[in-house]
Design an enzyme around this catalytic site. Structure first.
Site, PDB file in Angstrom:
ATOM      1  N   ALA A 241       0.809  -1.158  -0.059  1.00  0.00           N
ATOM      2  CA  ALA A 241       0.117   0.087  -0.155  1.00  0.00           C
ATOM      3  C   ALA A 241       0.857   1.265   0.151  1.00  0.00           C
ATOM      4  O   ALA A 241       1.987   1.166   0.202  1.00  0.00           O
ATOM      5  CB  ALA A 241      -0.990  -0.101   1.283  1.00  0.00           C
ATOM      6  N   HIS A 242       0.154   2.381  -0.138  1.00  0.00           N
ATOM      7  CA  HIS A 242       0.861   3.684  -0.164  1.00  0.00           C
ATOM      8  C   HIS A 242       1.834   4.311   1.075  1.00  0.00           C
ATOM      9  O   HIS A 242       1.426   3.625   2.343  1.00  0.00           O
ATOM     10  CB  HIS A 242      -0.202   4.797  -0.527  1.00  0.00           C
ATOM     11  CG  HIS A 242      -1.177   5.136   0.637  1.00  0.00           C
ATOM     12  ND1 HIS A 242      -2.100   5.850   0.339  1.00  0.00           N
ATOM     13  CD2 HIS A 242      -1.349   4.383   1.523  1.00  0.00           C
ATOM     14  CE1 HIS A 242      -3.019   5.831   1.522  1.00  0.00           C
ATOM     15  NE2 HIS A 242      -2.622   4.775   2.348  1.00  0.00           N
TER      16      HIS A 242
END
Length: 356
Positions: A241-242
């Site tokens: 994920a980010h």
């Protein structure tokens, strides 16, 4: 089909091993001990494979000095300290190489893109504005390299890969089919019962010698970049994920999921199907066994596990009942029972002492 042949002495030189036997023996590939034929070379990595090696038809064997002494049925060897490493090196020798260069006629390249003359751009590839593709990089068919993406030297981008979000990819990176690099991170602000999208303004930075399997998703950062340091290796079906940062030489096996803003240290191993919650830190040299769930930071190196190993079905059902019963008993009640048991034990010990 044509095969490339190598003499045994050439292969020994490539792995810096000692040649024993017929120097000009021609070999055309690697094979397992079980399926090897006289034109193949195989490796023996431990004592438990000696009996299998004795009956193998392989023309030559890669062995340690100790293992060679046990294999009097063979005459041709490459003797090294680490046969598995030597095998890994030779796989590159026998690997079929992509030698084509240039840009296929069906590719669409923006005029501002900079493509090395030694690179290869396959059919129906799209390369966007101000992109850079380095020397000897291969981009296979139907991939999309979005605007402002930079790809270094000697990279391999397989078919149907999308690289977006102004990602920066260093040298000798391998990205396999259907993977997406730089996709929008999962960022939303809840307000009045609705989710409000947060535009992702960061990017992705990938270091040298990183390998990313097929069907992976590496999200761009919300503000800061998502970072994969040098030497990271990632299996298929992994979600990162980010704003995640993965330290150098960490290995992540298939079906792992890493939530946003987590920092994973160097030389870690995440076995299959591990889940890591967001905003955590994992120290260097941590190993997570298969299907582990990490919900708090890990500050010390070592091996960590969670979950329950497989049991016979009837035994598992009994265990689930016990879990439910345990959950129904308040913790304070359990503590009182333990205290009462401790008191009884101490009373019995005192009685026994008096009798003596």
């Amino acid at each position: 089909m044509s095969y490339q042949h190598y003499r045994l002495e050439e292969l020994a030189r490539l792995v810096q091993g000692e040649l024993v036997g017929q120097a000009d023996l021609c070999l055309q590939g690697l094979a397992s001990l079980e399926l090897a034929e006289p034109q193949h070379i195989a490796f023996v990595n431990a004592d438990k494979y000696v009996e299998q090696a004795k009956v193998s038809k392989a023309g030559a064997l890669i062995v340690t000095p100790e293992l060679q002494q046990q294999l009097d049925t063979h005459q041709n060897f490459i003797v090294v300290a680490n046969p598995y490493l030597a095998f890994a090196i030779l796989t590159h020798v026998f690997e079929r190489k992509h030698t084509q260069t240039g840009i296929e006629s069906t590719a669409q390249i923006h005029p501002s893109a900079i493509i090395s003359e030694s690179a290869y751009i396959g059919h129906y590839v799209v390369v966007g504005e101000n992109c850079v593709v380095g020397d000897k990089t291969i981009i296979q068919s139907h991939s999309k390299i979005d605007d402002f993406v930079e790809i270094g030297k000697e990279c391999f981008i397989d078919s149907h890969v999308t690289i977006t979000g102004e990602a920066k990819i260093a040298d000798r990176v391998r990205i396999h089919a259907n993977t997406v690099i730089g996709s929008e991170g999962f960022g939303f602000a809840p307000y009045q019962g609705k989710w409000h999208r947060i535009a992702q303004l960061g990017s992705v930075q990938i270091g040298n010698d990183v390998r990313i399997g097929s069907n992976c998703s590496i999200d761009r950062g919300a503000l800061d970049d998502t970072i994969l340091e040098h030497g990271v290796i990632i299996d298929n079906l992994v979600q990162i994920a980010h704003n995640v940062k993965v330290g150098a030489n960490t290995a992540i096996a298939a079906k792992c999921g890493i939530a946003g803003s987590t920092i994973i240290g160097k030389n870690c191993i995440l076995a299959g199907a591990c889940g890591v919650s967001g905003h955590l830190s994992i120290a260097d040299n941590v190993t997570l066994t298969g299907m582990s769930m990490v919900t708090k930071s890990i500050s010390e190196p070592g091996t960590y596990s969670s979950g329950t190993g497989a049991l016979p079905n009837a035994q598992w059902k009994r265990a689930v009942i016990r879990f439910r019963q345990l959950a129904d008993v308040p913790l304070t009640q359990l503590q009182k029972r333990l205290d009462h048991m401790q008191t009884q034990i101490e009373s019995l010990e005192s009685t026994l002492k008096l009798r003596k």
